[in-house]
Design an enzyme around this catalytic site. Sequence first.
Site, PDB file in Angstrom:
ATOM      1  N   LYS A  69      20.818 -28.876 121.736  1.00 46.09           N
ATOM      2  CA  LYS A  69      21.977 -27.944 122.092  1.00 46.09           C
ATOM      3  C   LYS A  69      23.361 -28.509 122.004  1.00 46.09           C
ATOM      4  CE  LYS A  69      19.207 -24.406 124.740  1.00 46.09           C
ATOM      5  NZ  LYS A  69      19.411 -23.718 124.485  1.00 46.09           N
ATOM      6  N   GLY A 128      17.290 -30.830 135.435  1.00 43.12           N
ATOM      7  CA  GLY A 128      16.794 -31.373 133.739  1.00 43.12           C
ATOM      8  C   GLY A 128      18.811 -32.257 133.574  1.00 43.12           C
ATOM      9  N   GLY A 130      20.184 -31.590 130.256  1.00 42.54           N
ATOM     10  CA  GLY A 130      20.613 -31.663 129.242  1.00 42.54           C
ATOM     11  C   GLY A 130      21.294 -30.518 129.174  1.00 42.54           C
ATOM     12  N   GLY A 131      21.640 -30.163 127.486  1.00 47.18           N
ATOM     13  CA  GLY A 131      22.786 -28.851 127.593  1.00 47.18           C
ATOM     14  C   GLY A 131      22.147 -27.737 128.477  1.00 47.18           C
ATOM     15  N   MET A 132      20.848 -26.817 128.481  1.00 42.23           N
ATOM     16  CA  MET A 132      20.275 -26.042 129.159  1.00 42.23           C
ATOM     17  C   MET A 132      20.532 -26.098 130.836  1.00 42.23           C
ATOM     18  SD  MET A 132      19.175 -23.098 129.105  1.00 42.23           S
ATOM     19  CE  MET A 132      18.520 -21.775 129.955  1.00 42.23           C
TER      20      MET A 132
END
Length: 272
Positions: A69, A128, A130-132
């Site tokens: 992402k 988390g 990351g991108g999400m």
Amino acid sequence: MTMLNKDMTLCISLSARPSNNGTRFHNFLYEELGLNWIYKAFAPTDLAQAIAGVRGLGIRGCAISMPYKEDVIALVDRMDASATAIDSVNTIVNDDGVLTAYNTDYSAIAQLIERNALDPDSSVLLRGSGGMAKATAAAFRDAGFSRVTIVARNEQNGRALADLYGFAWTADAAAATADVIVNITPIGMAGGAEEHSLSFTEEQIAAASVVFDVVALPADTPLVKAGRAAGKTVISGAEVATLQALEQFVLYTGIRPTPAQVQAAEEFMRAQ
């Protein structure tokens, strides 16, 4: 399904661990609406080459999943505001060789926060970075949540995400409890090394009022099952997948299906 032919419009998804969720959702709607389109999932061995293929082969749309992402940003021509705002891409639309990046994850998370009437005064643990995770953190921030802690083992990424939205950070996943717990890692994802693992402890699940797992495959992840067994309000990754895929479908085709058609596509997607 319509017989394959030279005039078909192709859409694809790119993921390290492809599922049939998008494939079933999109292809069901293509058939339902009589569109000469087809959708196929891929696990690329070279992301840059895959995106070059999207451009060179005239592939209309491309869904982007973990872990691409953010890496895909350098490979597109334009960034829509939805992707620029969070530096994360989950959708690419190809207009005659010009690739524009979007993010429909954000809108999906925002809709689920609203639908489930989550209280902005609640404490939140987001696991988390990351991108999400960016899309999820932004949606919670924009919904008025301020008591949010980012849980990430990577200090650089975790602190950067927390600082971006004015949240706290911790590396210890079991250090605290919260009213809302959200998993945005691959823990619990089918096919992974931790597919049978819980992303939060039983104590954290017991203390929470809302259990939210962004992992869409399987629909009933270990966290989702544990949350339901504990009688919590549960939001699943399958719900996220439906909402973000719907907005992708609209971006690709310019057609918005009826609620009944979306429900039928969702039921077909889940019945795998």
